[in-house]
Every structure is written in C-alpha cells, then in structure tokens.
Design an enzyme around this catalytic site. Structure first.
Site, PDB file in Angstrom:
ATOM      1  CB  ALA A  65      -0.875  -0.017   1.241  1.00 16.88           C
ATOM      2  N   GLY A 108       0.513  -4.969   0.806  1.00 20.57           N
ATOM      3  CA  GLY A 108      -0.648  -4.987  -0.075  1.00 20.57           C
ATOM      4  C   GLY A 108      -0.341  -5.606  -1.436  1.00 20.57           C
ATOM      5  CD  GLU A 111      -2.403  -7.536   2.696  1.00 15.88           C
ATOM      6  OE1 GLU A 111      -2.229  -6.348   2.333  1.00 15.88           O
ATOM      7  OE2 GLU A 111      -2.795  -7.840   3.821  1.00 15.88           O
ATOM      8  CD  GLU A 131       1.478  -5.630   5.605  1.00 14.65           C
ATOM      9  OE1 GLU A 131       2.288  -6.548   5.894  1.00 14.65           O
ATOM     10  OE2 GLU A 131       0.703  -5.701   4.635  1.00 14.65           O
TER      11      GLU A 131
END
Ligand code: CO8
Length: 257
Positions: A65, A108, A111, A131
């Site tokens: 992200a 992300g 993911e 993260e």
C-alpha cells in the site's frame, strides 16, 4: 480507456493489466484501487474477455500500500471511511485472474497477488508482509489468505518478522503455482490465461467459485456445493460439445454460453 496508474491491453480473450507507478514501485494508492476496480468491472461485463493477467514491472509487482498516502490517516477516518475496503471488489472478480509476479510483492502487493486465482512468479520474485516494521499489520488478507495458502508456521514467520521469502520458498510453501525465468514470466502467464479463456466460461467460473468455497465451507457442504454446480453444467451446450468432441476425437469448440 486510458488510466493514470494502469496499462491495459486486450489480446484475443485475455486482458493484460500492468500496474504502472514505476516511481513508487507500484505502491497501491487509492487511484490504483479505483482504476483496477473500474477495469475489472469492464472485463466482468465484456463477454469477449475470458481471463485476466495482472502484472507489474520487472523490479516490483507492487511494494505494498502507498505508505505516503496512508501515513497521516487517523483511526476515525480509517474506520468511518472503511479504508481499503474497495479492494474487496478485486477479490470478488468472477473471471479467472492470474498474477504474474516479478520483483517485490510486499504488504498490499502480496495481498493483491493472493486475491488473484493463482500466482506465477519470476525467479526474482520476493514476497513478504512487512507491515509489522511500520507499526501495523496486514490489512487486506495477509494474515488470512496467506495463512490459508502457506499454513500457520510460515504465515506467522512472515507477518511477525516482516522478512521476505524468495520465489523458490514461495513455491515450496504453496503460495506460488509456478516459477519461471524472468524473461518467460509474461509469456507463461498469458499462455495459461489463453488456455483458460478458451474453455467453457460457465465451467471456468464455476471451477473458480467451487475452489474458493473450499475456504468457507465444511467438507460435506463443499462437496455438496461442488456436486450441484457439476450437475448444472449438464444444462450447457458446452458440456455437450466437450464430451462429443472427446468421443469424436477432435478439439472442442466451446461457445462459452
Ligand atoms: N509506498 C510508497 N512509496 C513506496 C513504497 C510504498 N509501499 N515502496 C517503495 N516506495 C517508493 C520509495 O519511497 C521510493 O520513492 P522515492 O524515490 O521518492 O524516495 C521509490 O518507491 C523506490 O523505492 P526505494 O528507493 O526504497 O527502492 P529500494 O530498491 O531501495 O527498496 C523496497 C525496495 C525494499 C521494496 C523498499 O522500497 C520498501 O521497503 N518499500 C516498502 C515496503 C513495505 O513496507 N510495504 C508494505 C506497505 S504497508 C501495506 O502494504 C499495508 C497493506 C494494507 C492493505 C493494502 C491493500 C492493497
């Protein structure tokens, strides 16, 4: 259709979507999310598209992200705005989607690759859920899809230590379906997508739906679900064609209806 953060090309029945934020290693910001949702919604409606390949650059599928975008977020905004929930539409895409991963697939990015139906990785790929190093945890499936893919030991290791695993370890662990040399990555993923897109579309979508149900249902309920879908495919012209082609020793010509 042109996008700010994606390159989209349709070759035959396969759509190739390339994440295109090279300056940020394809970090996933809200524009990427909106554009990907829009592109997939278009493919969903377009019966000429039978499968999608999602890829990034040689250096990064996606490095997570966008940290710079989310840095100043506070709890109330994240909660009230249901931050990142729009990515669920990507996971809910009904047609087959293959992730072709080269370089970093972190946070992300990992993911997003796991939201695809399977991952073909270049030998240079690196997967991780870093993260924890930022003071947070995975937010879009890292603790859930990764655990289902690789089991508790590896998922805990990755989520707690933030370390990366290379393509060989990812394949050994069951995260990745195939590993190929970097120069063959896209070719291999497109060939797989071409093959899938030529099969009967109802059968392909039901195969995907049925495998995904394995993560939600008990074995008995899953087997029943699978059997009902199997029964329903005998109502399709493609089942008649597929089995006739076998007995007549010719290649099936599916009509995708
Ligand atoms: N966000 C924003 N910018 C990034 C990101 C990122 N995740 N990753 C890299 N960039 C930027 C860098 O800031 C740098 O920009 P600039 O040149 O302007 O400083 C540029 O991309 C190139 O990066 P580096 O210079 O750092 O490249 P290196 O080759 O030295 O390092 C790494 C590559 C190791 C990948 C390094 O960039 C890195 O560690 N990136 C961050 C990885 C990370 O922590 N990812 C997890 C983010 S949190 C997250 O994903 C939460 C998921 C929640 C759900 C998301 C839904 C999809």
């Amino acid at each position: 259709m042109t996008y700010e953060t994606l390159l989209v090309e349709v070759r035959g029945r396969v759509a190739i979507v390339t994440l295109n934020r090279p300056q940020a290693l394809n970090a996933l910001n809200s524009t990427v999310m909106e554009e990907l949702r829009e592109a997939l919604a278009g493919f969903q409606k377009n019966s000429d598209v039978g499968a999608v390949v999602l890829t990034g650059s040689e250096k990064a599928f996606a490095a997570g992200a966008d940290i710079k975008e989310m840095q100043s977020l506070d709890f109330v905004d994240a909660y009230l705005g249901d931050f990142i929930s729009g990515w669920e539409d990507v996971a809910g895409f009904r047609k087959p989607m293959i992730a072709a991963v080269s370089g970093f697939a972190l946070g992300g990015g990992c993911e997003l690759a796991m939201m695809c139906d399977f991952i073909i990785a270049s030998s240079t790929a690196k997967f991780g859920q870093p993260e924890i190093t930022l003071g947070v945890i995975p937010g879009m499936g890292g603790s859930q899809r990764l655990t289902r893919a690789v089991g508790k030991a590896k998922a805990m290791d990755l989520c707690l230590s933030g370390r990366m695993m290379d393509a060989a370890e990812a394949e050994r662990s069951g995260l990745v379906a195939r590993v190929v040399e970097p120069e063959r990555l896209l070719e291999e993923a497109i060939a797989a997508a071409v093959k899938i897109a030529a099969f009967s579309a109802p059968a392909v979508l039901m195969a995907k739906e049925s495998v995904n149900r394995a993560f939600e249902l008990t074995l008995a309920e899953g087997l029943r679900f699978e059997r009902r879908l199997f029964h329903s495919l005998f109502a399709t012209e493609d089942q008649k064609e597929g089995m006739a082609a076998f007995t007549e020793k010719r290649k099936a010509a599916f009509r995708n209806r």
